[in-house]
Design a protein around this motif. Structure first.
Motif, PDB file in Angstrom:
ATOM      1  N   UNK A 155      -8.250  -6.388  16.442  1.00  0.00           N
ATOM      2  CA  UNK A 155      -7.368  -7.428  15.904  1.00  0.00           C
ATOM      3  C   UNK A 155      -7.212  -7.254  14.396  1.00  0.00           C
ATOM      4  N   UNK A 156      -8.305  -6.969  13.707  1.00  0.00           N
ATOM      5  CA  UNK A 156      -8.231  -6.752  12.259  1.00  0.00           C
ATOM      6  C   UNK A 156      -7.396  -5.506  11.960  1.00  0.00           C
ATOM      7  N   UNK A 157      -7.533  -4.460  12.764  1.00  0.00           N
ATOM      8  CA  UNK A 157      -6.697  -3.267  12.570  1.00  0.00           C
ATOM      9  C   UNK A 157      -5.221  -3.600  12.787  1.00  0.00           C
ATOM     10  N   UNK A 158      -4.925  -4.433  13.775  1.00  0.00           N
ATOM     11  CA  UNK A 158      -3.542  -4.861  14.009  1.00  0.00           C
ATOM     12  C   UNK A 158      -3.009  -5.653  12.817  1.00  0.00           C
ATOM     13  N   UNK A 159      -3.873  -6.479  12.223  1.00  0.00           N
ATOM     14  CA  UNK A 159      -3.482  -7.214  11.008  1.00  0.00           C
ATOM     15  C   UNK A 159      -3.122  -6.230   9.908  1.00  0.00           C
ATOM     16  N   UNK A 160      -3.957  -5.211   9.724  1.00  0.00           N
ATOM     17  CA  UNK A 160      -3.689  -4.225   8.672  1.00  0.00           C
ATOM     18  C   UNK A 160      -2.359  -3.521   8.912  1.00  0.00           C
ATOM     19  N   UNK A 161      -2.112  -3.095  10.133  1.00  0.00           N
ATOM     20  CA  UNK A 161      -0.845  -2.442  10.450  1.00  0.00           C
ATOM     21  C   UNK A 161       0.325  -3.393  10.230  1.00  0.00           C
ATOM     22  N   UNK A 162       0.133  -4.652  10.572  1.00  0.00           N
ATOM     23  CA  UNK A 162       1.217  -5.631  10.467  1.00  0.00           C
ATOM     24  C   UNK A 162       1.563  -5.988   9.027  1.00  0.00           C
ATOM     25  N   UNK A 163       0.647  -5.745   8.105  1.00  0.00           N
ATOM     26  CA  UNK A 163       0.942  -6.052   6.703  1.00  0.00           C
ATOM     27  C   UNK A 163       2.014  -5.130   6.124  1.00  0.00           C
ATOM     28  N   UNK A 196       7.383 -12.571  11.324  1.00  0.00           N
ATOM     29  CA  UNK A 196       6.134 -11.968  11.808  1.00  0.00           C
ATOM     30  C   UNK A 196       5.109 -11.776  10.691  1.00  0.00           C
ATOM     31  N   UNK A 197       5.553 -11.420   9.519  1.00  0.00           N
ATOM     32  CA  UNK A 197       4.640 -11.226   8.403  1.00  0.00           C
ATOM     33  C   UNK A 197       3.999 -12.549   7.994  1.00  0.00           C
ATOM     34  N   UNK A 198       4.767 -13.614   8.008  1.00  0.00           N
ATOM     35  CA  UNK A 198       4.218 -14.938   7.700  1.00  0.00           C
ATOM     36  C   UNK A 198       3.127 -15.304   8.702  1.00  0.00           C
ATOM     37  N   UNK A 199       3.361 -15.051   9.974  1.00  0.00           N
ATOM     38  CA  UNK A 199       2.356 -15.352  11.003  1.00  0.00           C
ATOM     39  C   UNK A 199       1.083 -14.537  10.774  1.00  0.00           C
TER      40      UNK A 199
END
Length: 156
Positions: free
Chosen positions: A20-28, A35-38
């Motif tokens: 999940x943290x890796x997905x957060x990093x990719x999403x940044x 989506x970025x706000x979420x």
């Protein structure tokens, strides 16, 4: 986000947390505002558990949760800080910059010394011409003096 609020102990014990943290990093790296706000709101909520201030908890955050989140963030801190800094400077939509700054401030609150070092590293990794060496040093000194007054850089 609901899993974090409704079941924080189970969420932080989950073997999915690193993914999940890796997905957060990719999403940044996203440039779409919604989506970025979420993602930024989730990141701020996650970091809030490490500094004992989430609004969803009726009591203090257990040390087990704090330590788990701090551990996973310390592993990914350099990348997280670089993505937040470069996003706020280059790619985040205007309305996402304050959420990025809020996440960065909570990161600093969680671990001031490491975060200040991660910020310095982030600024040093910016493409040439974006920030002069003097500006970078001055900014690094200012944040270090503010957040880590005993560890301030004294040489120029």
């Amino acid at each position: 986000m609901d899993a974090l609020y409704c079941h924080p102990v189970e969420f932080t014990k989950s073997p999915l947390l690193p993914s999940i943290v890796q997905a957060v990093l990719w999403s940044l790296a996203l440039e779409l505002e919604n989506p970025l706000t979420a993602v930024l709101h989730f990141l701020r909520d996650l970091l809030a558990y490490a500094v004992d201030v989430p609004s969803a908890m009726e009591s203090d955050v257990p040390d087990e949760i704090k330590n788990t989140i701090r551990g996973i963030i310390s592993i990914n801190g350099t990348a997280l800080c670089c993505l937040l800094m470069s996003g706020m400077i280059f790619t985040f939509p205007r309305d996402c910059v304050t959420d990025g700054a809020g996440a960065l401030m909570t990161l600093i609150e969680m671990d001031p010394q490491s975060s200040v070092a991660w910020i310095a590293n982030s600024l040093n990794s910016l493409p040439a011409g974006n920030l002069s060496a003097d500006e970078c040093l001055r900014f690094n000194n200012q944040i270090r003096e503010y957040f880590c007054p005993l560890k301030a850089i004294t040489d120029s």
